[in-house]
Design an enzyme around this catalytic site. Structure first.
Site, mmCIF file in Angstrom:
data_model
loop_
_atom_site.group_PDB
_atom_site.id
_atom_site.type_symbol
_atom_site.label_atom_id
_atom_site.label_comp_id
_atom_site.label_asym_id
_atom_site.label_seq_id
_atom_site.Cartn_x
_atom_site.Cartn_y
_atom_site.Cartn_z
ATOM 1 N N ASP A 1 3.558 -6.510 3.681
ATOM 2 C CA ASP A 1 3.143 -5.444 4.591
ATOM 3 C C ASP A 1 3.347 -5.834 6.051
ATOM 4 O O ASP A 1 2.764 -5.245 6.945
ATOM 5 C CB ASP A 1 1.663 -5.112 4.324
ATOM 6 C CG ASP A 1 1.181 -3.874 5.049
ATOM 7 O OD1 ASP A 1 2.022 -3.025 5.401
ATOM 8 O OD2 ASP A 1 -0.048 -3.754 5.268
ATOM 9 N N GLU B 1 -4.948 1.915 2.755
ATOM 10 C CA GLU B 1 -4.946 0.723 3.605
ATOM 11 C C GLU B 1 -4.960 1.092 5.080
ATOM 12 O O GLU B 1 -5.595 0.411 5.899
ATOM 13 C CB GLU B 1 -3.706 -0.129 3.293
ATOM 14 C CG GLU B 1 -3.697 -1.511 3.945
ATOM 15 C CD GLU B 1 -3.061 -1.537 5.332
ATOM 16 O OE1 GLU B 1 -3.142 -2.581 6.008
ATOM 17 O OE2 GLU B 1 -2.492 -0.498 5.757
ATOM 18 N N GLU B 2 -4.265 2.160 5.434
ATOM 19 C CA GLU B 2 -4.129 2.537 6.844
ATOM 20 C C GLU B 2 -5.445 2.990 7.465
ATOM 21 O O GLU B 2 -5.570 3.036 8.689
ATOM 22 C CB GLU B 2 -3.072 3.634 7.003
ATOM 23 C CG GLU B 2 -1.653 3.204 6.645
ATOM 24 C CD GLU B 2 -1.063 2.211 7.636
ATOM 25 O OE1 GLU B 2 -1.768 1.813 8.589
ATOM 26 O OE2 GLU B 2 0.103 1.829 7.463
ATOM 27 N N HIS C 1 0.824 -1.212 0.000
ATOM 28 C CA HIS C 1 0.000 0.000 0.000
ATOM 29 C C HIS C 1 0.855 1.258 0.000
ATOM 30 O O HIS C 1 1.950 1.289 0.561
ATOM 31 C CB HIS C 1 -0.996 0.002 1.162
ATOM 32 C CG HIS C 1 -0.413 0.039 2.532
ATOM 33 N ND1 HIS C 1 -0.097 1.218 3.183
ATOM 34 C CD2 HIS C 1 -0.102 -0.948 3.403
ATOM 35 C CE1 HIS C 1 0.379 0.951 4.388
ATOM 36 N NE2 HIS C 1 0.394 -0.362 4.547
ATOM 37 N N ASP D 1 -0.236 4.488 1.022
ATOM 38 C CA ASP D 1 -0.486 5.509 2.046
ATOM 39 C C ASP D 1 0.297 5.214 3.315
ATOM 40 O O ASP D 1 0.714 4.082 3.569
ATOM 41 C CB ASP D 1 -1.975 5.608 2.358
ATOM 42 C CG ASP D 1 -2.544 4.335 2.999
ATOM 43 O OD1 ASP D 1 -2.208 3.234 2.527
ATOM 44 O OD2 ASP D 1 -3.320 4.457 3.966
ATOM 45 N N HIS E 1 4.002 3.385 12.443
ATOM 46 C CA HIS E 1 3.092 4.468 12.841
ATOM 47 C C HIS E 1 3.723 5.392 13.887
ATOM 48 O O HIS E 1 3.009 6.082 14.603
ATOM 49 C CB HIS E 1 1.755 3.940 13.382
ATOM 50 C CG HIS E 1 0.988 3.090 12.420
ATOM 51 N ND1 HIS E 1 -0.326 2.715 12.643
ATOM 52 C CD2 HIS E 1 1.333 2.542 11.229
ATOM 53 C CE1 HIS E 1 -0.750 1.974 11.628
ATOM 54 N NE2 HIS E 1 0.253 1.850 10.762
ATOM 55 N N ASP F 1 6.173 1.299 6.508
ATOM 56 C CA ASP F 1 4.822 0.735 6.405
ATOM 57 C C ASP F 1 4.020 1.622 5.448
ATOM 58 O O ASP F 1 3.431 2.603 5.879
ATOM 59 C CB ASP F 1 4.174 0.690 7.790
ATOM 60 C CG ASP F 1 2.773 0.124 7.795
ATOM 61 O OD1 ASP F 1 2.361 -0.472 6.783
ATOM 62 O OD2 ASP F 1 2.084 0.288 8.815
#
Length: 403
Positions: free
Chosen positions: A196, A173-174, A76, A78, A378, A139
């Site tokens: 991922d 995705e997030e 992903h 984002d 994150h 990520d």
């Protein structure tokens, strides 16, 4: 372009998603990376590379050997809105010495071994870190770089036998929408892998069942001097709601297969309070029981404070993909063999979160999750070892050749 150069290029593109947006992609800035990737894929000779109206990038590496399955690799674009993803300033710590890393001397931001002891596993390796003011974006831009580098290797070495390889890079995705507009039939893979996961060796094909719950509490505000038996303080009712949940069933107190309630947002006045929860559990029956527990609390509080005082809007987000993966054990065995060939020790474990692969598996595309190599996702303390990315790329190549 080597894998590090690719990764540093991708993290330089601001792609934070936005769960308050109703558009797909939720932020137009994700398209900046999408178009960059399409240009790179076309330059490699993948002539069908394109980005569609929803921001999904897809491409095909045609087979050079017959009678092989068509497999896919997905990552992903984002990054999480949990931390800033704008103006990322990464740097490489060469031959990490096992000690604390000063990320930002001016602001005294330090990645401390005492707080993140797993970093010791990477002593002697080269770590890509942040400057302590943003997340890194491993990520899942590490996953993108690994897939892109594997494809570049195959196009540069046409002597390597392979079947058809499908590539997809998804938006959002997030915020749980990465597979919402994914056209499985058009993608055309027999199965796929999301790249991922976290630390090197991770292989995941179990994940949480997930729901989101939005709570609105309606209070009644009057002058505090005349509030006796009249005022209903929505904030205090919110506090009461939280106190009725088990205090040890939160992310900070659970691990492995243990589920939780997670308060992700709260705001309020006397007149009105709002809370947002996510609900997670690997076991479907326990998951349903957790949702029922929230609705029971709503009913109890409404009986105490008056009908309509507390409202709940709850929706399922995704389900445990295990039941969809289990009939296709060969794709797990293939990943395990590919890791062993790359001298990677497999770490099969449940995902304490979600992945595009969960939704895609329920759409008919079995899709377990491979490691991308990063740690502390994150977070402004996020990092990724260069050697882990190289291993991930090799695992991708091994899977392709083993098919």
């Amino acid at each position: 372009m080597d894998i590090v150069e690719r990764f540093l290029t991708y993290v330089g593109v601001w792609t934070t998603s936005d769960d308050s947006s109703e558009q797909t992609p939720s932020t137009a800035r994700q398209l900046d990376l999408a178009h960059l990737l399409v240009d790179e894929l076309q330059a490699m000779g993948l002539n069908d590379a394109q980005v569609d109206e929803y921001g999904y990038v897809t491409a095909t590496l045609p087979a050079n050997t017959p009678n092989k399955p068509t497999i896919g690799f997905i990552a992903h674009m984002d990054t999480s809105p949990d931390a800033s993803g704008k103006d990322i300033h990464p740097r490489i710590v060469h031959q990490y010495d096992g000690k604390d890393i000063v990320l930002n001397a001016e602001r005294n931001i330090v990645l401390q071994v005492s707080q993140y002891p797993e970093i010791r596993h990477y002593q002697g390796q080269d770590l890509i870190v942040t400057d302590g003011t943003t997340l890194l974006g491993a990520d899942d831009k590490a996953g993108i770089a690994e897939i892109m580098s594997a494809i570049a290797h195959l196009t540069a070495h046409p002597e390597i036998a392979h079947g058809t390889v499908k590539i997809a890079f998804t938006p959002d995705e997030e915020i749980g929408r990465g597979a919402d507009h994914f056209d499985v039939a058009r993608f055309g893979a027999d199965w796929a892998y999301t790249v991922d996961g976290g630390a090197v060796g991770e292989l995941e094909y179990e994940n949480f069942n997930a729901a989101a719950a939005d709570i609105v509490i309606h209070g009644l505000n009057v002058h505090p001097g005349h509030a006796y038996h009249k005022m209903k303080n929505a904030q205090l009712i919110a506090h009461r709601f939280i106190s009725m949940l088990p205090e040890d069933e939160i992310p900070a107190e659970t691990q492995g297969y243990e589920g939780f309630f997670h308060l992700i947002g709260i705001s309020g006045t006397v007149e009105e309070a709002k809370m947002s929860f996510i609900v997670r559990d690997h076991d479907h029956d326990h998951f349903e029981a957790r949702k029922q527990q929230l609705t029971t609390i709503v009913r109890v509080l409404n009986s105490q404070y008056g009908a309509g005082t507390v409202e709940i809007n709850m929706r399922d987000q995704y389900y445990n993909m295990l039941q969809q993966i289990a009939p296709h054990q060969h794709i797990i065995d293939l990943a395990l063999q590919a890791m062993q060939q790359a001298d990677v020790t497999p770490k099969v474990q449940p995902i304490r979160g979600g992945t595009d692969g969960a939704q895609l598996s329920f759409k008919g595309l079995p899709c377990p999750n491979l490691f991308a190599g990063g740690e502390n996702f994150h977070s402004r303390f996020e990092y990724v070892p260069v050697q882990s990315m190289q291993k991930a790329m090799q695992v991708i190549l091994n899977i392709i050749q083993l098919c």
